[in-house]
Design a protein around this motif. Structure first.
Motif, PDB file in Angstrom:
ATOM      1  N   VAL A   1       0.622  -1.055  -0.345  1.00 23.57           N
ATOM      2  CA  VAL A   1      -0.470  -0.411  -0.104  1.00 23.57           C
ATOM      3  C   VAL A   1       0.659   0.973  -0.131  1.00 23.57           C
ATOM      4  N   LEU A   2       0.437   2.549  -0.884  1.00 23.48           N
ATOM      5  CA  LEU A   2       1.156   3.210  -0.821  1.00 23.48           C
ATOM      6  C   LEU A   2       0.495   4.941   0.032  1.00 23.48           C
ATOM      7  N   ILE A   3       0.988   4.966   0.541  1.00 25.55           N
ATOM      8  CA  ILE A   3       0.524   6.536   1.463  1.00 25.55           C
ATOM      9  C   ILE A   3       1.261   7.434   1.247  1.00 25.55           C
ATOM     10  N   GLN A   4       0.621   9.066   0.790  1.00 23.44           N
ATOM     11  CA  GLN A   4       1.135  10.229   1.343  1.00 23.44           C
ATOM     12  C   GLN A   4       0.975  11.155   2.109  1.00 23.44           C
ATOM     13  N   PRO A   5       2.421  11.557   2.605  1.00 19.46           N
ATOM     14  CA  PRO A   5       1.919  11.864   4.255  1.00 19.46           C
ATOM     15  C   PRO A   5       2.048  13.093   3.865  1.00 19.46           C
ATOM     16  N   GLU A   6       2.109  13.966   4.984  1.00 19.83           N
ATOM     17  CA  GLU A   6       2.086  15.677   5.318  1.00 19.83           C
ATOM     18  C   GLU A   6       3.490  15.456   5.879  1.00 19.83           C
ATOM     19  N   ASN A   7       4.007  17.312   5.455  1.00 18.94           N
ATOM     20  CA  ASN A   7       5.065  17.479   6.623  1.00 18.94           C
ATOM     21  C   ASN A   7       4.026  18.817   7.971  1.00 18.94           C
ATOM     22  N   THR A   8       4.699  18.516   9.066  1.00 16.78           N
ATOM     23  CA  THR A   8       4.093  19.194   9.808  1.00 16.78           C
ATOM     24  C   THR A   8       3.478  19.905  10.196  1.00 16.78           C
ATOM     25  N   ALA A   9       2.694  20.889  10.753  1.00 17.17           N
ATOM     26  CA  ALA A   9       2.320  22.150  10.998  1.00 17.17           C
ATOM     27  C   ALA A   9       3.469  22.734  11.515  1.00 17.17           C
ATOM     28  N   SER A  10       3.637  22.314  12.143  1.00 18.32           N
ATOM     29  CA  SER A  10       4.977  23.366  12.868  1.00 18.32           C
ATOM     30  C   SER A  10       5.803  23.847  12.012  1.00 18.32           C
ATOM     31  N   HIS A  11       6.645  22.692  10.719  1.00 13.97           N
ATOM     32  CA  HIS A  11       7.610  22.767   9.589  1.00 13.97           C
ATOM     33  C   HIS A  11       7.378  23.579   8.543  1.00 13.97           C
ATOM     34  N   VAL A  12       5.578  23.251   8.120  1.00 15.85           N
ATOM     35  CA  VAL A  12       5.122  24.030   7.621  1.00 15.85           C
ATOM     36  C   VAL A  12       4.733  25.567   7.901  1.00 15.85           C
ATOM     37  N   GLN A  13       4.339  26.082   9.313  1.00 16.48           N
ATOM     38  CA  GLN A  13       5.033  27.064   9.667  1.00 16.48           C
ATOM     39  C   GLN A  13       6.097  28.025   9.420  1.00 16.48           C
ATOM     40  N   GLN A  14       6.923  27.181   9.792  1.00 18.79           N
ATOM     41  CA  GLN A  14       8.556  27.512  10.030  1.00 18.79           C
ATOM     42  C   GLN A  14       8.922  28.104   8.479  1.00 18.79           C
ATOM     43  N   PHE A  15       8.490  27.053   7.066  1.00 18.75           N
ATOM     44  CA  PHE A  15       8.972  27.266   6.313  1.00 18.75           C
ATOM     45  C   PHE A  15       8.349  28.392   5.768  1.00 18.75           C
TER      46      PHE A  15
END
Length: 590
Positions: free
Chosen positions: A248-262
């Motif tokens: 099974v292939l799963i599409q992950p996400e970045n963490t909310a804190s990393h998104v804000q930092q970026f």
């Protein structure tokens, strides 16, 4: 542009071959060469007879299989009806990407190179064999090979005198432009693009199924060093089907804190919406990206800010940097002579793209949004062996390097953070064939070696075989401690009591001398030899790629010599024959 056309065609399973192909395209355009970059199955293969120079970039998947996006091309190019002069006008080069821990290392690239020669093509260079296992990664082989490639390409197809190479410090044009919207869309157009069931076919990467997570249970003991999860999904109504050995292939996400930092580092407004426009004709937008899209969604679900950046990342940053000191350092990291220092700064400690941007704040703040998709790769799906129904066994990746923050696996950490008890959770996923195929013929025994989470695909296989009445199942399982990480202990012991399974265990930390699966395999050498040579058994190996596969192969060679009476060369030939006929299959990961 020079009259010569350069075509780069790639077959990519995890995105690396596509990344390398895009790099080839950038370097070609820097040399004023007209260049197209396409996936092999997107290209009309019959047009190859009109192409003067073609670079093939191919990964090898599973047991020497071509990637999914070149399978149609693969079937066509090996048609026996193709004449031996079909490609006589074509100069070509093949760049392979593989993993030397697999028996069929770069098998696809080697076989394609031979086939193109058979069809009359002229090889510009020997095939390049990129290796994931090298400390510097595939670039260790790719960098010198590319230097030779450009000399060969520009020899018969020189750049006109009135055209110079684009200076190294000048950025190439971005592939896309971001056109920001003045008003936030009111109808929530992004939601229209959320993955769901595709009525036209089974779920896929372009149209994943949003599967409800049913449970997320830690299955290692509370004092065990590693957090391993057994996660179950509800796939009713998805149209998905699978067999033992599939993934099974799963599409992950970045963490909310990393998104804000970026977003803070680059001065981006997360709520700003935009549409994406290709800069050149023939270039298509990423198929999964909704239009319009918010910056938050782009960063959280698409841009792989947690990946360890490649050399081309530093090259582009250097071109975009307005800060002299930062630019000089970035140029050093992107130069050939700076690769050891780059490895020490980035590759060995596994420093992420986000952390690099924070280390170069003046450069990060000056990055034009148009370059985001040139700078950062898209988040790739992660593959997990299906243990049964739709359950997966996930080892949560966390380890320390010399950096202050622990390194965390993007997908495993994201999955571990999801709690379906607290709130409903849906995860985008789809299924594809895995690297392991189990016998359809009745009464063929199977020997399975699956230490740690490597046992997951064998649980599905054993369940399926027991349901069919097959009792010739031998499982070698290894872990540290019986009471901490012995996955499905009760189930294995119940099957053994019923006569459906022979279970052999290795608990490495329960005695002074460490005992691993290869030691137990050797202890059961007579049984292994009798099953393989006397009953035509199949042998399967799954788990970590670092040392275990080589140790198991050495043990098998020892068994062939001592139990089968074979000489050293004959034992090696016997193992090679098992691999060639798929009676020995492996599924390993770094």
């Amino acid at each position: 542009m020079p009259s010569a056309r350069l075509l780069v065609l790639f077959g990519s399973q995890t995105g690396t071959a596509q990344d390398v192909s895009e790099r080839l395209g950038r370097e070609a355009r820097r040399r004023q060469l007209s260049c197209r970059v396409e996936a092999l199955d997107s290209y009309p293969v019959v047009n190859l007879i009109n192409e003067p120079v073609v670079i093939f970039v191919c990964a090898t998947a599973g047991q020497g299989d071509p990637p999914d996006n070149m399978k149609s091309f693969w079937r066509f190019i090996f048609r026996r009806s193709l004449p031996s002069t079909a490609l006589r006008q074509m100069d070509f080069a093949v760049l392979g990407l593989g993993d030397s821990s697999y028996a069929k290392f770069n098998f696809v690239a080697k076989k394609l190179h031979r086939r193109l020669l058979q069809l009359g093509g002229s090889a510009l260079l020997p095939v390049c064999l990129g290796d994931d296992q090298h400390e510097l990664g595939p670039d260790a082989a790719i960098d010198p090979w590319l230097q030779d490639l450009w000399e060969k390409v520009l020899g018969p197809h020189p750049v006109p005198l009135n055209l110079d190479l684009t200076p190294p410090g000048v950025p190439w044009p971005s592939k896309f432009t971001l056109q920001f919207l003045k008003d936030t869309p009111t109808s929530g157009p992004e939601e229209l693009c959320v993955a769901g069931t595709d009525p036209q076919g089974p779920p896929s990467e372009l149209q994943p199924f949003l599967a409800p997570m049913v449970s997320n249970q830690r299955v290692t003991g509370p004092s065990h060093f590693q957090d391993v999860r057994l996660i179950e999904f509800d796939i009713s109504g998805s149209g998905m089907s699978f067999a033992a050995g599939d993934v099974v292939l799963i599409q992950p996400e970045n963490t909310a804190s990393h998104v804000q930092q970026f977003c803070q580092a680059l001065g981006l407004d997360p709520e700003q919406h935009f549409t994406l426009q290709p800069r050149e004709p023939g270039v298509t937008c990423p198929a999964r990206l909704p239009q319009p899209c918010s910056m938050r969604r782009l960063v959280s679900q698409y841009l792989d800010i947690a990946s360890v950046p490649r050399r081309s990342f530093f090259e582009l940053l250097a071109c975009l940097s307005p800060h002299e000191l930062e630019r000089e350092k970035l140029q050093e990291f992107s130069s050939a002579r700076g690769q050891e220092e780059l490895c020490e700064y980035c590759t060995r400690p596994r420093r992420t793209a986000l952390e690099v941007l924070c280390d170069f704040p003046h450069t990060a703040a000056a990055i034009p949004p148009d370059y985001l998709l040139d700078l950062l790769p898209l988040i790739r799906p992660r593959a997990f062996s299906i243990a049964s129904s739709l359950r997966i066994l996930v080892a949560v990746v966390q380890y320390r390097t010399r950096l202050r923050e622990p390194r965390r696996g993007l997908c495993s950490s994201w999955l571990a953070s999801l709690d379906p008890v607290q709130r409903p959770v849906r995860v985008p996923l789809w299924v594809r064939s895995g690297g392991l195929t189990f016998p359809k013929t009745p009464d063929v025994p199977v020997i399975m070696v699956g230490p740690g989470t490597g046992v997951a695909p064998f649980r599905a296989a054993i369940q399926e075989r027991v349901a069919q009445g097959e009792t010739g199942n031998v499982l070698f399982f290894g872990c540290r401690l019986r009471d901490q990480d012995f996955y499905w202990e009760a189930e294995w012991e119940q099957l053994q009591a019923r006569g459906c399974l022979t279970l052999v265990t290795a608990f490495s930390r329960e005695q002074e001398q460490k005992v691993y699966v290869q030691h137990r395999l050797r202890a059961f050498g007579p049984l292994v030899w009798e099953l393989l040579d006397g009953r035509g058994a199949r042998f399967y190996l799954a788990g970590n790629a670092k040392y275990m596969p080589a140790d198991v192969c050495d043990t098998l060679l020892s068994i062939f010599r001592e139990e089968g009476g074979l000489s050293g060369p004959d034992a090696t030939a016997y193992l090679a024959q098992l691999q060639r006929t798929l009676r020995f299959q492996t599924e390993t990961w770094a």
